[in-house]
Enzyme design. Structure first.
Site, PDB file in Angstrom:
ATOM      1  N   ARG A  64       0.940  -1.158  -0.056  1.00 40.61           N
ATOM      2  CA  ARG A  64      -0.169  -0.017   0.036  1.00 40.61           C
ATOM      3  C   ARG A  64       0.795   1.037   0.043  1.00 40.61           C
ATOM      4  O   ARG A  64       0.289   2.347  -0.787  1.00 40.61           O
ATOM      5  CB  ARG A  64      -0.926   0.028   1.185  1.00 40.61           C
ATOM      6  N   TYR A  68       0.455   4.704  -2.193  1.00 41.73           N
ATOM      7  CA  TYR A  68       0.242   6.034  -1.676  1.00 41.73           C
ATOM      8  C   TYR A  68       1.160   7.120  -2.448  1.00 41.73           C
ATOM      9  O   TYR A  68       0.792   8.171  -2.707  1.00 41.73           O
ATOM     10  CB  TYR A  68       0.399   5.981  -0.100  1.00 41.73           C
ATOM     11  N   TYR A  90     -12.695   9.383   0.947  1.00 37.26           N
ATOM     12  CA  TYR A  90     -13.732   9.120   1.811  1.00 37.26           C
ATOM     13  C   TYR A  90     -13.520   9.213   3.204  1.00 37.26           C
ATOM     14  O   TYR A  90     -12.365   9.213   3.515  1.00 37.26           O
ATOM     15  CB  TYR A  90     -14.411   7.715   1.401  1.00 37.26           C
TER      16      TYR A  90
HETATM   17  N1  SAM Z   1     -10.401   8.225   5.966  1.00 36.06           N
HETATM   18  C1  SAM Z   1     -11.206   7.373   6.625  1.00 36.06           C
HETATM   19  C2  SAM Z   1     -12.249   7.767   7.646  1.00 36.06           C
HETATM   20  O1  SAM Z   1     -11.983   9.152   7.895  1.00 36.06           O
HETATM   21  O2  SAM Z   1     -12.847   7.138   8.416  1.00 36.06           O
HETATM   22  C3  SAM Z   1     -10.488   6.000   7.070  1.00 36.06           C
HETATM   23  C4  SAM Z   1      -9.840   5.308   5.844  1.00 36.06           C
HETATM   24  S1  SAM Z   1      -8.946   3.961   6.796  1.00 36.06           S
HETATM   25  C5  SAM Z   1      -7.608   3.684   5.140  1.00 36.06           C
HETATM   26  C6  SAM Z   1      -9.915   2.558   6.599  1.00 36.06           C
HETATM   27  C7  SAM Z   1     -10.388   2.149   7.627  1.00 36.06           C
HETATM   28  O3  SAM Z   1     -11.436   2.903   8.090  1.00 36.06           O
HETATM   29  C8  SAM Z   1     -11.099   1.031   7.883  1.00 36.06           C
HETATM   30  O4  SAM Z   1     -10.139  -0.310   8.021  1.00 36.06           O
HETATM   31  C9  SAM Z   1     -11.847   0.771   8.980  1.00 36.06           C
HETATM   32  O5  SAM Z   1     -11.116   0.820  10.229  1.00 36.06           O
HETATM   33  C10 SAM Z   1     -12.136   2.294   8.867  1.00 36.06           C
HETATM   34  N2  SAM Z   1     -13.468   2.417   8.230  1.00 36.06           N
HETATM   35  C11 SAM Z   1     -13.824   2.564   6.876  1.00 36.06           C
HETATM   36  N3  SAM Z   1     -15.084   2.622   6.468  1.00 36.06           N
HETATM   37  C12 SAM Z   1     -15.851   2.248   7.557  1.00 36.06           C
HETATM   38  C13 SAM Z   1     -17.142   2.111   8.135  1.00 36.06           C
HETATM   39  N4  SAM Z   1     -18.164   2.346   7.047  1.00 36.06           N
HETATM   40  N5  SAM Z   1     -17.585   1.673   9.206  1.00 36.06           N
HETATM   41  C14 SAM Z   1     -16.588   1.567  10.303  1.00 36.06           C
HETATM   42  N6  SAM Z   1     -14.976   1.846   9.795  1.00 36.06           N
HETATM   43  C15 SAM Z   1     -14.701   2.123   8.655  1.00 36.06           C
END
Ligand code: SAM
Length: 259
Positions: A64, A68, A90
């Site tokens: 990853r 990036y 997102y």
């Molecule tokens: N930028 C994103 C945010 O602000 O939530 C986080 C991105 S990070 C690369 C990805 C992680 O965010 C996932 O592995 C999970 O821990 C969390 N995540 C993303 N989508 C989620 C959701 N719908 N519900 C709960 N956790 C979520």
């Protein structure tokens, strides 16, 4: 004159995208995005028909970190090319989303104006859906692999949030999410501090309006057998309350209210 603004869609784009982010997406010459669902993609494309996804830069089994850096290069190329560039991630664009910060740092180093707008992160949704106030007993929040690899100290009187349990122990990208054969290492580390029957929550915020979040409560010892996806975040409540330190309370002159 190139410039950069990094914005977030929030978790449920149609509900969370701010007016300010919409204005930037519309006003920018080039929009680049990394989002996790089709509704978000459609909204961005409607606001900026020439918007381009950066997810094409992910490769199966590719580290990853490499992806990036390729994203940051692509973003900087656009800024250097004189375009007002808007990058959309997102959730919150600066929370567990390292390329946004790096792109801003590089753009500023090269003399371009660069800013980030805050947005709603998965953790913000967790507070609302699980009814948790991080100000109540305090909270620790880590990327799950980092947490184990660095043997971060656990305070069992404080809530613990672990991100990216779905790619635990894997630094490469997998479309279907990582295999979870390493999760027992995470469980073993946690069981050094928490009883195996401590009830934890696998949390997935709803990404579409009208859908329910996934809130699965289970015993810590069973975590490695549970269904864990790229959207799973783990919430571990405190096992016990912390106590007021009498000497400090005396020094402060009054005992603060202990909820
Ligand atoms: N930028 C994103 C945010 O602000 O939530 C986080 C991105 S990070 C690369 C990805 C992680 O965010 C996932 O592995 C999970 O821990 C969390 N995540 C993303 N989508 C989620 C959701 N719908 N519900 C709960 N956790 C979520």
């Amino acid at each position: 004159n190139g410039s950069l603004v990094v914005v977030g869609t929030g978790i449920r784009t149609t509900e969370h995208l701010t007016g300010n982010a919409i204005a930037w997406i519309k006003a920018s010459d080039k929009v680049l995005y990394v989002v996790a669902d089709l509704v978000a993609e459609r909204v961005i494309k409607e606001l900026s028909p020439s918007a381009e996804s950066l997810t094409v830069l992910y490769g199966e089994g590719k580290p990853r970190g490499e992806t990036y850096h390729a994203m940051v290069d692509r973003i900087l190329d656009s800024v250097r090319g004189g375009q007002r560039t808007c990058v959309v991630f997102y959730g919150h664009p600066g929370v567990f989303a390292y390329p946004g910060h790096l792109a801003i740092e590089r753009a500023r180093d090269e003399g371009y104006p660069a800013t980030m707008l805050p947005a709603i992160s998965a953790e913000d949704c967790l507070f609302a859906d699980l009814g948790i106030d991080p100000g109540h007993q305090g909270m620790q929040s880590y990327e799950a692999t980092h947490f184990v690899l660095h043997r971060k100290r656990i305070d069992p009187t404080t809530a613990l949030v672990l991100w990216q349990i779905g790619s635990f122990g894997d630094h490469t990208y997998r479309r279907e999410g990582a295999s979870h054969h390493k999760l027992p290492f995470l469980v073993a580390r946690l069981c050094e501090e928490y009883p195996a029957d401590h009830v934890v929550t696998i949390y997935e915020a709803a990404i579409y309006i009208g859908c329910a979040p996934r809130i699965e409560r289970l015993r810590l010892g069973k975590l490695a057998e549970a269904r864990v996806t790229p959207a799973s975040t783990l919430y571990i409540p405190p096992v016990r309350k912390s106590r007021i330190d009498p000497a400090t309370a005396a020094w402060l002159g009054s005992e603060p209210a202990d909820r």
